[in-house]
Structures are given as structure tokens and as C-alpha cells.
Write a protein that holds these residues in place. Sequence first.
Motif, PDB file in Angstrom:
ATOM      1  N   LYS A 246      24.355  31.903   5.616  1.00  0.00           N
ATOM      2  CA  LYS A 246      24.694  31.057   6.751  1.00  0.00           C
ATOM      3  C   LYS A 246      24.797  29.600   6.324  1.00  0.00           C
ATOM      4  N   MET A 247      23.884  29.169   5.435  1.00  0.00           N
ATOM      5  CA  MET A 247      23.925  27.804   4.922  1.00  0.00           C
ATOM      6  C   MET A 247      25.222  27.564   4.153  1.00  0.00           C
ATOM      7  N   LEU A 248      25.612  28.535   3.345  1.00  0.00           N
ATOM      8  CA  LEU A 248      26.848  28.411   2.561  1.00  0.00           C
ATOM      9  C   LEU A 248      28.062  28.368   3.485  1.00  0.00           C
ATOM     10  N   ASN A 249      28.067  29.238   4.482  1.00  0.00           N
ATOM     11  CA  ASN A 249      29.202  29.284   5.407  1.00  0.00           C
ATOM     12  C   ASN A 249      29.349  27.981   6.181  1.00  0.00           C
ATOM     13  N   GLU A 250      28.216  27.403   6.588  1.00  0.00           N
ATOM     14  CA  GLU A 250      28.264  26.152   7.345  1.00  0.00           C
ATOM     15  C   GLU A 250      28.735  24.991   6.482  1.00  0.00           C
ATOM     16  N   GLU A 251      28.344  24.985   5.202  1.00  0.00           N
ATOM     17  CA  GLU A 251      28.725  23.896   4.304  1.00  0.00           C
ATOM     18  C   GLU A 251      30.191  23.963   3.919  1.00  0.00           C
ATOM     19  N   PHE A 252      30.671  25.159   3.581  1.00  0.00           N
ATOM     20  CA  PHE A 252      32.017  25.297   3.026  1.00  0.00           C
ATOM     21  C   PHE A 252      33.040  25.843   4.012  1.00  0.00           C
ATOM     22  N   LYS A 253      32.570  26.246   5.208  1.00  0.00           N
ATOM     23  CA  LYS A 253      33.483  26.926   6.149  1.00  0.00           C
ATOM     24  C   LYS A 253      34.182  28.073   5.426  1.00  0.00           C
ATOM     25  N   SER A 254      33.400  28.847   4.710  1.00  0.00           N
ATOM     26  CA  SER A 254      33.927  29.845   3.784  1.00  0.00           C
ATOM     27  C   SER A 254      34.432  31.099   4.492  1.00  0.00           C
ATOM     28  N   LEU A 255      35.335  31.784   3.817  1.00  0.00           N
ATOM     29  CA  LEU A 255      35.800  33.078   4.305  1.00  0.00           C
ATOM     30  C   LEU A 255      34.732  34.132   4.049  1.00  0.00           C
ATOM     31  N   SER A 256      34.084  34.011   2.883  1.00  0.00           N
ATOM     32  CA  SER A 256      33.035  34.957   2.508  1.00  0.00           C
ATOM     33  C   SER A 256      32.064  34.261   1.562  1.00  0.00           C
ATOM     34  N   SER A 257      30.782  34.576   1.704  1.00  0.00           N
ATOM     35  CA  SER A 257      29.764  33.995   0.822  1.00  0.00           C
ATOM     36  C   SER A 257      28.904  35.111   0.237  1.00  0.00           C
ATOM     37  N   GLU A 258      28.638  35.022  -1.045  1.00  0.00           N
ATOM     38  CA  GLU A 258      27.804  35.999  -1.729  1.00  0.00           C
ATOM     39  C   GLU A 258      26.655  35.280  -2.428  1.00  0.00           C
ATOM     40  N   VAL A 259      25.489  35.916  -2.470  1.00  0.00           N
ATOM     41  CA  VAL A 259      24.307  35.362  -3.147  1.00  0.00           C
ATOM     42  C   VAL A 259      23.857  36.349  -4.208  1.00  0.00           C
ATOM     43  N   LYS A 260      23.721  35.883  -5.443  1.00  0.00           N
ATOM     44  CA  LYS A 260      23.245  36.719  -6.540  1.00  0.00           C
ATOM     45  C   LYS A 260      21.976  36.118  -7.115  1.00  0.00           C
ATOM     46  N   ILE A 261      21.054  36.975  -7.497  1.00  0.00           N
ATOM     47  CA  ILE A 261      19.797  36.528  -8.102  1.00  0.00           C
ATOM     48  C   ILE A 261      19.719  37.120  -9.502  1.00  0.00           C
ATOM     49  N   GLU A 262      19.652  36.255 -10.499  1.00  0.00           N
ATOM     50  CA  GLU A 262      19.672  36.675 -11.901  1.00  0.00           C
ATOM     51  C   GLU A 262      18.402  36.193 -12.589  1.00  0.00           C
ATOM     52  N   LYS A 263      17.658  37.116 -13.184  1.00  0.00           N
ATOM     53  CA  LYS A 263      16.442  36.737 -13.897  1.00  0.00           C
ATOM     54  C   LYS A 263      16.821  36.186 -15.263  1.00  0.00           C
ATOM     55  N   SER A 264      16.765  34.860 -15.382  1.00  0.00           N
ATOM     56  CA  SER A 264      17.143  34.188 -16.626  1.00  0.00           C
ATOM     57  C   SER A 264      16.543  32.801 -16.617  1.00  0.00           C
ATOM     58  N   ASN A 265      16.300  32.241 -17.790  1.00  0.00           N
ATOM     59  CA  ASN A 265      15.729  30.894 -17.864  1.00  0.00           C
ATOM     60  C   ASN A 265      16.744  29.876 -18.338  1.00  0.00           C
ATOM     61  N   SER A 266      18.028  30.218 -18.231  1.00  0.00           N
ATOM     62  CA  SER A 266      19.063  29.310 -18.731  1.00  0.00           C
ATOM     63  C   SER A 266      20.032  28.917 -17.637  1.00  0.00           C
ATOM     64  N   GLN A 267      20.328  27.641 -17.534  1.00  0.00           N
ATOM     65  CA  GLN A 267      21.319  27.181 -16.564  1.00  0.00           C
ATOM     66  C   GLN A 267      22.726  27.589 -16.968  1.00  0.00           C
ATOM     67  N   TYR A 268      22.862  28.022 -18.213  1.00  0.00           N
ATOM     68  CA  TYR A 268      24.177  28.482 -18.679  1.00  0.00           C
ATOM     69  C   TYR A 268      24.322  29.992 -18.540  1.00  0.00           C
ATOM     70  N   ALA A 269      23.365  30.617 -17.853  1.00  0.00           N
ATOM     71  CA  ALA A 269      23.394  32.067 -17.693  1.00  0.00           C
ATOM     72  C   ALA A 269      24.628  32.506 -16.927  1.00  0.00           C
ATOM     73  N   ILE A 270      25.169  33.627 -17.363  1.00  0.00           N
ATOM     74  CA  ILE A 270      26.305  34.234 -16.671  1.00  0.00           C
ATOM     75  C   ILE A 270      25.952  35.692 -16.438  1.00  0.00           C
ATOM     76  N   ASN A 271      26.222  36.171 -15.253  1.00  0.00           N
ATOM     77  CA  ASN A 271      25.965  37.579 -14.974  1.00  0.00           C
ATOM     78  C   ASN A 271      26.721  38.462 -15.959  1.00  0.00           C
ATOM     79  N   GLU A 272      26.051  39.521 -16.417  1.00  0.00           N
ATOM     80  CA  GLU A 272      26.725  40.449 -17.324  1.00  0.00           C
ATOM     81  C   GLU A 272      27.954  41.049 -16.662  1.00  0.00           C
ATOM     82  N   SER A 273      27.856  41.295 -15.348  1.00  0.00           N
ATOM     83  CA  SER A 273      29.003  41.866 -14.642  1.00  0.00           C
ATOM     84  C   SER A 273      30.191  40.919 -14.621  1.00  0.00           C
ATOM     85  N   ASP A 274      29.901  39.609 -14.728  1.00  0.00           N
ATOM     86  CA  ASP A 274      30.975  38.625 -14.694  1.00  0.00           C
ATOM     87  C   ASP A 274      31.724  38.531 -16.014  1.00  0.00           C
ATOM     88  N   VAL A 275      31.068  38.907 -17.114  1.00  0.00           N
ATOM     89  CA  VAL A 275      31.707  38.761 -18.426  1.00  0.00           C
ATOM     90  C   VAL A 275      32.063  40.098 -19.047  1.00  0.00           C
TER      91      VAL A 275
END
Length: 388
Positions: free
Chosen positions: A314-343
Motif C-alpha cells: 500500500k505504501m508503494l502504491n501510494e508513493e508511485f501510483k503503481s499498476l502493481s507492487s511486489e515485495v521480496k525478502i532476501e537473506k543477504s548482507n550485501s547491498q549489491y545482492a541480486i535475487n538468484e531468480s533475477d539472474v
Amino acid sequence: MNFIHASDLHLGYAQYGLEERFFDYARAFQKVIKYAIDHRAEFILISGDLFHKRNINAPTYFQAYKVLIELKEKSPSTQVYAIEGNHDLAYHADKNSWLEILNSQGLLKLIKIKEANGLSLMGDHVELENVRIFGVRYIGANTTSSIPRIADEIKKIESEHGKKYTILMMHFGLEGQVKQSEAGEIPYSSLMPLKEVVDYLALGHYHMQYEMGGWIFNPGSIEMISMNEFGLPKGFYHVKDSGAKLITPVTRSLRRIKLDISSIETPDALYSSIETLLKRQTSTLSDNKPLVELLLYGELGFPKSDIDIDKIKKMLNEEFKSLSSEVKIEKSNSQYAINESDVRGLSREQIELRVFSERVKLDARYRDNADAIVNTMIEVKKKSSCGN
């Protein structure tokens, strides 16, 4: 010479179950056709996967019909030549694919394999004044073994009717273009028989753009089919005597945001951090109902089940007036982390391109010139590697 090469339009795909995404893919196809009309293209190639499903519904067929009728009315001399991708093939019981229906209505010319009654594999080719166009539908595991025969038959036709600029449309993935091997990939070495007789190998199948050897061209999908395509070049080719140029139409924008949650100890503190992060985000003119993804990465200081995902969306939708918003939680200690599914399926170079692009776009000062900055970073890295 003046033609358009597109592929993987995936008409009929309602991504995330959204009707608006269903229309996005039709709009992308319409942009190809409009560009072709505006630039007086002699013909248009669609190298597979015009549709997202083999068995399409009536609204999807009407999308294709409406766009192709517009081309026929505004530029009747511009023909569309297509082959069937793996998503287009007819089910055995149906016998005819929907591309064959469009072909029967004269809205496009489907180049088919004809092996019966003594006809050759390449018997259904197109002869234009200075161009000869061949096509082979998606044949999966039979692709590699069929290449020598395809080359021999093109040679035979060339010897009988003279040499012309030769285009071959096929639908397969070229080995080495994605990180992990995919079924049916073809090694470049297997294509050498074709190199002798084909000037332009018009590929489809992989959804990102790539070129090889100055004769192999894959434009990718225009719209994003999967989130792991974010940041990859894609579009359609405009081919003239001067060469092939990738055209990238404006499509629905995608916002990807990351937040390190390692030092956050309560859900309320998380929501507060997200709110602060969102205030630092800046919108752009192209952000008209974007698709938004928020990645929360790091060691969570409280149970994951305590997070109210709907509240964050809801916060994302209100900020961006988005068509769709998704939230992912990834256990990692790096700000450069990329989901394995994304790569998954991406090459190292494509992953680096994505990482550099995401980091540059985090700073609003550089966002407008992100592509130029990222290209410079990649060139510097290449030169540095050569120096070592």
C-alpha cells in the motif's frame, strides 16, 4: 534495403493477472507497426512468438487482427513475414496454429516447413526483387541436426535462381548468451554452414537483444516478459543498407528499490525506514503507473511472519501510483545482492550491466544519463581487465 525485425511479442499475456498488462503487449506490437509505417519499411519480420499461448482467446486474436489491419490499410505494400515460435505452435489435435489463420486471411505471410509431396524444407521461401527470405519454425532438439540440410537447400535454390541478399528466420537460443544452459541452445560453431549462405540470421526466443558476427541478430521482446529481464537491452531492429539499429520503444516503466534491513529490529521500524526510503525516490515522466518491486535484504531482526506485506504494498502504491507492487525478502548482507531468480539464465556481462545500472540510478543526479555512465563504467572495466 529497409525492413523491420521483431520477435517475442507475446500477445495475450496478462502478466500478474492484470488486464492492463494484457493491453501493454498489444501496444508494443502497435508501436512496431507504426514505426514501420512511419519509416516506409519494405517488410516486417516476426521471428516467432507473436502470441503468448498456443490456444489464444478471442480478445488476443482481435488485438493481432486490429494491428495488422491497420498496417494493411495504411501501408498495403508492406508485408509481414512470420515463423512460429514455441508459443505459437498448434496443438496436435488443432492442426492449424493461429498464425496460419492470420495467414489465410492475408494479414501476414507465414513461412512454413514443407517436407511432404517431395517439397524441400526450404520450399516455402519468399522471393523479393533483391531479397530472399527463408524461415524455419521452432523445431527444438532437431535444430542442430537440421542446419546442414537448411544450408544445402539454400545453396541449391541460390544456384538455380541466382544470389540475393538472404535472410533466414529461426527461433532458438544461441549458446553463451545466458548464464545457465537452456534446453535446445545452439552453439555458434554449429551455425557455420549457414554463415556461408545467410546474410542476416533473424532470431527470436531469448528476450534480450544480442548480436554476433555481424550476421546474427536477436532483438529480444519489446515488453518485459519476466522480472529477470530488468535492465537488459531489448526492442526491435530497423535494418537498412547502413546496418541494423536497435529501436527501443518507451514501454511501461519498472522501479526497483532495495533496503538493507539488517539493523532493523521491529516491524514499525521497518515501515518507518521504508517511508524514509520512498521519500528519497524521484519520479520521472515515464513513470505512468509503473511496476514496482521492493527488495528487503539482510539479516532480519524479528520473525519474517511479523511483516505486513500488504501494508508495504500500500505504501508503494501510494508513493508511485503503481499498476502493481511486489515485495521480496532476501537473506543477504550485501547491498549489491541480486535475487538468484533475477539472474538465472544471464551471462556475467549481463549481470554486471544490471548491477551498474541499478547503482547509478539510485542517485537522482545521474539518473537521466544512466545509460552513458554505465557504458563508460563497463568500458573502463574491460580496459582494466585487458591491462591485467
